[in-house]
Design a protein around this motif. Sequence first.
Motif, PDB file in Angstrom:
ATOM      1  N   TRP A 308     -29.186 -30.103  -0.479  1.00  0.00           N
ATOM      2  CA  TRP A 308     -29.021 -30.527  -1.868  1.00  0.00           C
ATOM      3  C   TRP A 308     -28.129 -29.571  -2.650  1.00  0.00           C
ATOM      4  O   TRP A 308     -27.512 -29.943  -3.648  1.00  0.00           O
ATOM      5  CB  TRP A 308     -30.382 -30.610  -2.562  1.00  0.00           C
ATOM      6  N   ALA A 309     -28.070 -28.311  -2.189  1.00  0.00           N
ATOM      7  CA  ALA A 309     -27.337 -27.278  -2.926  1.00  0.00           C
ATOM      8  C   ALA A 309     -25.887 -27.143  -2.470  1.00  0.00           C
ATOM      9  O   ALA A 309     -25.188 -26.239  -2.944  1.00  0.00           O
ATOM     10  CB  ALA A 309     -28.046 -25.934  -2.760  1.00  0.00           C
ATOM     11  N   PHE A 310     -25.424 -28.039  -1.599  1.00  0.00           N
ATOM     12  CA  PHE A 310     -24.055 -27.895  -1.081  1.00  0.00           C
ATOM     13  C   PHE A 310     -22.997 -27.858  -2.184  1.00  0.00           C
ATOM     14  O   PHE A 310     -22.079 -27.028  -2.124  1.00  0.00           O
ATOM     15  CB  PHE A 310     -23.748 -29.022  -0.088  1.00  0.00           C
ATOM     16  N   PRO A 311     -23.077 -28.737  -3.220  1.00  0.00           N
ATOM     17  CA  PRO A 311     -22.081 -28.609  -4.302  1.00  0.00           C
ATOM     18  C   PRO A 311     -22.117 -27.241  -4.980  1.00  0.00           C
ATOM     19  O   PRO A 311     -21.070 -26.702  -5.353  1.00  0.00           O
ATOM     20  CB  PRO A 311     -22.494 -29.720  -5.281  1.00  0.00           C
ATOM     21  N   LEU A 312     -23.316 -26.666  -5.118  1.00  0.00           N
ATOM     22  CA  LEU A 312     -23.427 -25.332  -5.713  1.00  0.00           C
ATOM     23  C   LEU A 312     -22.822 -24.277  -4.797  1.00  0.00           C
ATOM     24  O   LEU A 312     -22.211 -23.310  -5.269  1.00  0.00           O
ATOM     25  CB  LEU A 312     -24.894 -24.996  -6.004  1.00  0.00           C
ATOM     26  N   LEU A 313     -22.983 -24.462  -3.483  1.00  0.00           N
ATOM     27  CA  LEU A 313     -22.385 -23.523  -2.527  1.00  0.00           C
ATOM     28  C   LEU A 313     -20.863 -23.592  -2.579  1.00  0.00           C
ATOM     29  O   LEU A 313     -20.179 -22.573  -2.428  1.00  0.00           O
ATOM     30  CB  LEU A 313     -22.874 -23.836  -1.105  1.00  0.00           C
ATOM     31  N   LEU A 314     -20.320 -24.796  -2.797  1.00  0.00           N
ATOM     32  CA  LEU A 314     -18.863 -24.941  -2.949  1.00  0.00           C
ATOM     33  C   LEU A 314     -18.372 -24.117  -4.139  1.00  0.00           C
ATOM     34  O   LEU A 314     -17.354 -23.423  -4.055  1.00  0.00           O
ATOM     35  CB  LEU A 314     -18.487 -26.408  -3.152  1.00  0.00           C
ATOM     36  N   ILE A 315     -19.109 -24.209  -5.240  1.00  0.00           N
ATOM     37  CA  ILE A 315     -18.730 -23.475  -6.450  1.00  0.00           C
ATOM     38  C   ILE A 315     -18.928 -21.971  -6.242  1.00  0.00           C
ATOM     39  O   ILE A 315     -18.056 -21.161  -6.559  1.00  0.00           O
ATOM     40  CB  ILE A 315     -19.546 -23.946  -7.661  1.00  0.00           C
ATOM     41  N   GLY A 316     -20.080 -21.600  -5.684  1.00  0.00           N
ATOM     42  CA  GLY A 316     -20.395 -20.188  -5.502  1.00  0.00           C
ATOM     43  C   GLY A 316     -19.483 -19.475  -4.537  1.00  0.00           C
ATOM     44  O   GLY A 316     -19.233 -18.272  -4.678  1.00  0.00           O
ATOM     45  N   SER A 317     -18.939 -20.191  -3.559  1.00  0.00           N
ATOM     46  CA  SER A 317     -18.070 -19.559  -2.570  1.00  0.00           C
ATOM     47  C   SER A 317     -16.684 -19.260  -3.119  1.00  0.00           C
ATOM     48  O   SER A 317     -15.935 -18.471  -2.544  1.00  0.00           O
ATOM     49  CB  SER A 317     -17.958 -20.444  -1.320  1.00  0.00           C
ATOM     50  N   ASN A 318     -16.312 -19.901  -4.218  1.00  0.00           N
ATOM     51  CA  ASN A 318     -15.007 -19.644  -4.848  1.00  0.00           C
ATOM     52  C   ASN A 318     -15.188 -19.506  -6.354  1.00  0.00           C
ATOM     53  O   ASN A 318     -14.418 -20.063  -7.147  1.00  0.00           O
ATOM     54  CB  ASN A 318     -14.029 -20.780  -4.533  1.00  0.00           C
ATOM     55  N   LYS A 374     -10.731 -25.615   4.313  1.00  0.00           N
ATOM     56  CA  LYS A 374      -9.599 -24.822   4.792  1.00  0.00           C
ATOM     57  C   LYS A 374      -9.961 -23.342   4.954  1.00  0.00           C
ATOM     58  O   LYS A 374      -9.146 -22.557   5.441  1.00  0.00           O
ATOM     59  CB  LYS A 374      -8.427 -24.937   3.812  1.00  0.00           C
ATOM     60  N   LYS A 375     -11.193 -22.994   4.493  1.00  0.00           N
ATOM     61  CA  LYS A 375     -11.639 -21.597   4.501  1.00  0.00           C
ATOM     62  C   LYS A 375     -10.710 -20.702   3.670  1.00  0.00           C
ATOM     63  O   LYS A 375     -10.410 -19.567   4.037  1.00  0.00           O
ATOM     64  CB  LYS A 375     -11.763 -21.068   5.923  1.00  0.00           C
ATOM     65  N   TRP A 376     -10.275 -21.261   2.531  1.00  0.00           N
ATOM     66  CA  TRP A 376      -9.450 -20.505   1.595  1.00  0.00           C
ATOM     67  C   TRP A 376     -10.352 -20.037   0.442  1.00  0.00           C
ATOM     68  O   TRP A 376     -10.799 -20.846  -0.373  1.00  0.00           O
ATOM     69  CB  TRP A 376      -8.317 -21.364   1.036  1.00  0.00           C
ATOM     70  N   PHE A 377     -10.616 -18.752   0.398  1.00  0.00           N
ATOM     71  CA  PHE A 377     -11.483 -18.198  -0.631  1.00  0.00           C
ATOM     72  C   PHE A 377     -10.789 -17.046  -1.337  1.00  0.00           C
ATOM     73  O   PHE A 377     -10.059 -16.279  -0.689  1.00  0.00           O
ATOM     74  CB  PHE A 377     -12.797 -17.687  -0.019  1.00  0.00           C
ATOM     75  N   LEU A 378     -10.981 -16.980  -2.646  1.00  0.00           N
ATOM     76  CA  LEU A 378     -10.422 -15.867  -3.404  1.00  0.00           C
ATOM     77  C   LEU A 378     -11.380 -14.695  -3.266  1.00  0.00           C
ATOM     78  O   LEU A 378     -12.378 -14.587  -3.964  1.00  0.00           O
ATOM     79  CB  LEU A 378     -10.251 -16.244  -4.878  1.00  0.00           C
ATOM     80  N   LYS A 379     -11.091 -13.818  -2.294  1.00  0.00           N
ATOM     81  CA  LYS A 379     -11.937 -12.658  -2.038  1.00  0.00           C
ATOM     82  C   LYS A 379     -11.353 -11.441  -2.744  1.00  0.00           C
ATOM     83  O   LYS A 379     -10.189 -11.113  -2.572  1.00  0.00           O
ATOM     84  CB  LYS A 379     -12.001 -12.387  -0.521  1.00  0.00           C
ATOM     85  N   ILE A 380     -12.190 -10.774  -3.521  1.00  0.00           N
ATOM     86  CA  ILE A 380     -11.746  -9.579  -4.246  1.00  0.00           C
ATOM     87  C   ILE A 380     -12.695  -8.427  -3.916  1.00  0.00           C
ATOM     88  O   ILE A 380     -13.893  -8.583  -3.953  1.00  0.00           O
ATOM     89  CB  ILE A 380     -11.734  -9.815  -5.761  1.00  0.00           C
TER      90      ILE A 380
END
Length: 380
Positions: A308-318, A374-380
């Motif tokens: 159920w939290a997949f949309p939140l994981l999408l947001i949280g990962s980027n 695509k595994k494209w994440f803004l990692k800082i």
Amino acid sequence: MSDDTVKTRLLSLDALRGFVMFWIMSGEHIIHALAKAAPIPVFVWMSSQLNHTEWNGITFYDMIFPIFLFVAGVSMPYSFDKKINSAGVKMPMELPQKEKRKIYLSMLKRTCILIFLGCVVNGLLRFEGYEQTRFASVLGRIGLAWFFAGIIYLNFGIKKQLLWFVGILIGYYLAMKLIPVPNFGAGVFTKEGSLASYVDQLFLPGRLHSIVYDPEGLFSTIPAIATALLGVFLGTFLRIQSNSTNKKLFILVASALVLILIGMLWNYDFPINKRLWTSSFVCYVGGCSILFFTFFYFIIDVLGYHKWAFPLLLIGSNSILIYMASEGLINFKHTAHFVFGGLIEFSPMIWQPVFVTLSVTIVQLILLYFLYKKKWFLKI
């Protein structure tokens, strides 16, 4: 769920990060539109909670930023875990100085990038001139508070970390209470007369957010370090604790309630105030942050309900990318109107703003899903 799983990945942490970021990126606009289209009490109340308080007091919207900073603190023990294990030590303070220097440089680089990105969100690249540029920012405060909390975490054991936490909160309180401000005196907690506002006016370069003060100013960043430290404490507790899950949950809830109570009592002498980031604010929102985390942790990591939290994981990962994009770098509303505008026009006039805001959320989630695949994440 076993403790080994907890140590490897906390999906609840990504979900909580996504939950708080959702309200910033578009969730607040959905609720405000709903409150206008269908002004039933629950929507009106939710809409009121998605606005900042004028000065003293607290709403849910005031909690979003400190919860995000709290989450950054929780992540710290996990992000440093690999370096600690590879060095063959048990505690971060036992790391060789050579290894610590590498970590310091990495942390400093991350902080500088966050400060720069915060300035970009504020319009740095519009080149409006030094005096018109706002250098304080949400991302800048996250970077600075996280950096100094990291320094404390790497150099002190848990008992001294707790002393730092208490010392920061009491020290900030005493400074705000006892140091006089010209023309106002000591212990004034107004926009114009507080010590934090005075320090911003004296030392913060460029323009202030609100002329006489900045909610992400210099002096009020000091107690924000304590907010990050609270996250560090929780992350450390989950990473090293061998207690049963039920005992962990009990300790989390109990500590949250104690912090909320401290914040409420302290509020009588040092008002809960997000813009001044008062010590009572740190305690109250810190307790609420633990409760929010405990809810997500129990549902997702303990019970295993995470689909159920997949949309939140999408947001949280980027989260940083979508924050910057939604703050004005990308016009999602224009794209949403281009894609869904025809369908929206068929809906009743009063509901069209609701569907517009929902379409913006859909466009944002499509973008985040594409980046995730695509595994494209803004990692800082």
